[in-house]
Scaffold this motif. Structure first.
Motif, PDB file in Angstrom:
ATOM      1  N   CYS A  56     -20.374  19.443 -22.170  1.00 53.13           N
ATOM      2  CA  CYS A  56     -21.097  19.164 -20.920  1.00 53.13           C
ATOM      3  C   CYS A  56     -22.503  18.659 -21.204  1.00 53.13           C
ATOM      4  N   ILE A  57     -23.184  19.314 -22.126  1.00 50.77           N
ATOM      5  CA  ILE A  57     -24.546  18.889 -22.478  1.00 50.77           C
ATOM      6  C   ILE A  57     -24.530  17.482 -23.046  1.00 50.77           C
ATOM      7  N   LEU A  58     -23.635  17.227 -23.993  1.00 50.16           N
ATOM      8  CA  LEU A  58     -23.631  15.931 -24.680  1.00 50.16           C
ATOM      9  C   LEU A  58     -23.116  14.786 -23.808  1.00 50.16           C
ATOM     10  N   LEU A  59     -22.098  15.040 -22.978  1.00 49.90           N
ATOM     11  CA  LEU A  59     -21.525  13.945 -22.191  1.00 49.90           C
ATOM     12  C   LEU A  59     -22.160  13.790 -20.814  1.00 49.90           C
ATOM     13  N   LEU A  60     -22.514  14.913 -20.187  1.00 47.40           N
ATOM     14  CA  LEU A  60     -23.025  14.824 -18.819  1.00 47.40           C
ATOM     15  C   LEU A  60     -24.555  14.864 -18.758  1.00 47.40           C
ATOM     16  N   ALA A  61     -25.171  15.798 -19.465  1.00 42.21           N
ATOM     17  CA  ALA A  61     -26.634  15.922 -19.375  1.00 42.21           C
ATOM     18  C   ALA A  61     -27.338  14.851 -20.204  1.00 42.21           C
ATOM     19  N   ILE A  62     -26.940  14.703 -21.463  1.00 36.27           N
ATOM     20  CA  ILE A  62     -27.577  13.706 -22.334  1.00 36.27           C
ATOM     21  C   ILE A  62     -26.966  12.335 -22.107  1.00 36.27           C
ATOM     22  N   GLY A  63     -25.665  12.304 -21.827  1.00 35.91           N
ATOM     23  CA  GLY A  63     -24.980  11.034 -21.553  1.00 35.91           C
ATOM     24  C   GLY A  63     -24.658  10.240 -22.796  1.00 35.91           C
ATOM     25  N   VAL A  64     -24.033  10.883 -23.793  1.00 33.96           N
ATOM     26  CA  VAL A  64     -23.650  10.182 -25.013  1.00 33.96           C
ATOM     27  C   VAL A  64     -22.524   9.207 -24.687  1.00 33.96           C
ATOM     28  N   LEU A  70     -22.484   4.191 -16.878  1.00 32.20           N
ATOM     29  CA  LEU A  70     -21.418   5.055 -16.384  1.00 32.20           C
ATOM     30  C   LEU A  70     -21.979   6.187 -15.538  1.00 32.20           C
ATOM     31  N   MET A  71     -21.213   6.591 -14.525  1.00 29.68           N
ATOM     32  CA  MET A  71     -21.565   7.749 -13.700  1.00 29.68           C
ATOM     33  C   MET A  71     -21.105   9.010 -14.430  1.00 29.68           C
ATOM     34  N   ALA A  72     -21.505  10.174 -13.936  1.00 32.99           N
ATOM     35  CA  ALA A  72     -21.060  11.441 -14.510  1.00 32.99           C
ATOM     36  C   ALA A  72     -19.548  11.554 -14.352  1.00 32.99           C
ATOM     37  N   ASP A  73     -18.845  11.632 -15.459  1.00 33.42           N
ATOM     38  CA  ASP A  73     -17.391  11.672 -15.461  1.00 33.42           C
ATOM     39  C   ASP A  73     -16.920  12.981 -16.083  1.00 33.42           C
ATOM     40  N   TRP A  74     -16.339  13.861 -15.257  1.00 35.74           N
ATOM     41  CA  TRP A  74     -15.861  15.158 -15.716  1.00 35.74           C
ATOM     42  C   TRP A  74     -14.492  15.063 -16.383  1.00 35.74           C
ATOM     43  N   GLY A  75     -13.806  13.935 -16.262  1.00 35.56           N
ATOM     44  CA  GLY A  75     -12.487  13.763 -16.860  1.00 35.56           C
ATOM     45  C   GLY A  75     -12.473  14.030 -18.355  1.00 35.56           C
TER      46      GLY A  75
END
Length: 139
Positions: A56-64, A70-75
């Protein structure tokens, strides 16, 4: 263009957080054990929670991402967490096992099994992310 950032992050976290490879929390005889190639349901749960927090931190908060805009993608997060749990060597199955090609529910692992399960994780993660296009966008 496909975004390989989430795939890279998910696979690296899968390897680093596989219970028993580098660390196991909780361990069999101590709270923390290192490189024991053992696992348990509780340690898989603890490592899955750590996996969830880090992804979550790396993909959503930091956006790696390797692709911009890209928008926030929980997939990718949910796919990663579910596959992380299901593909832990020794929980449901282990390829290769110690005594057979496939062993079920041994709660043990080895270097070869971690490598094989990592390849399986990568294949399923990439297919679900790129071929099936599982995406859950928020906000």
């Amino acid at each position: 263009m496909s975004d390989w950032g989430p795939v890279f992050v998910a696979v690296v976290l899968f390897v680093l957080l596989t219970p028993g490879l580098l660390i196991q929390v909780p361990g069999r005889s101590r709270f923390v054990e290192f490189g024991n190639f053992q696992t348990s349901g509780v340690s898989i749960l603890v490592h899955a929670i750590i996996y969830f927090v880090l992804i979550c931190i790396l993909l959503l908060a930091i956006g790696v991402h390797i692709k911009k805009g890209l928008m926030a993608d929980w997939g990718p997060v949910l796919i990663g967490v579910v596959l992380f749990i299901l593909l832990q060597p020794g929980l449901l199955f282990q390829i290769p096992g110690k005594n057979r090609h496939v062993e079920f529910g041994t709660m043990k692992t080895n270097g070869k099994a971690i490598a094989v399960h990592t390849l399986i994780f990568f294949a399923f993660y990439a297919v679900l992310t790129f071929a099936v296009h599982v995406h859950i966008y928020t906000g």
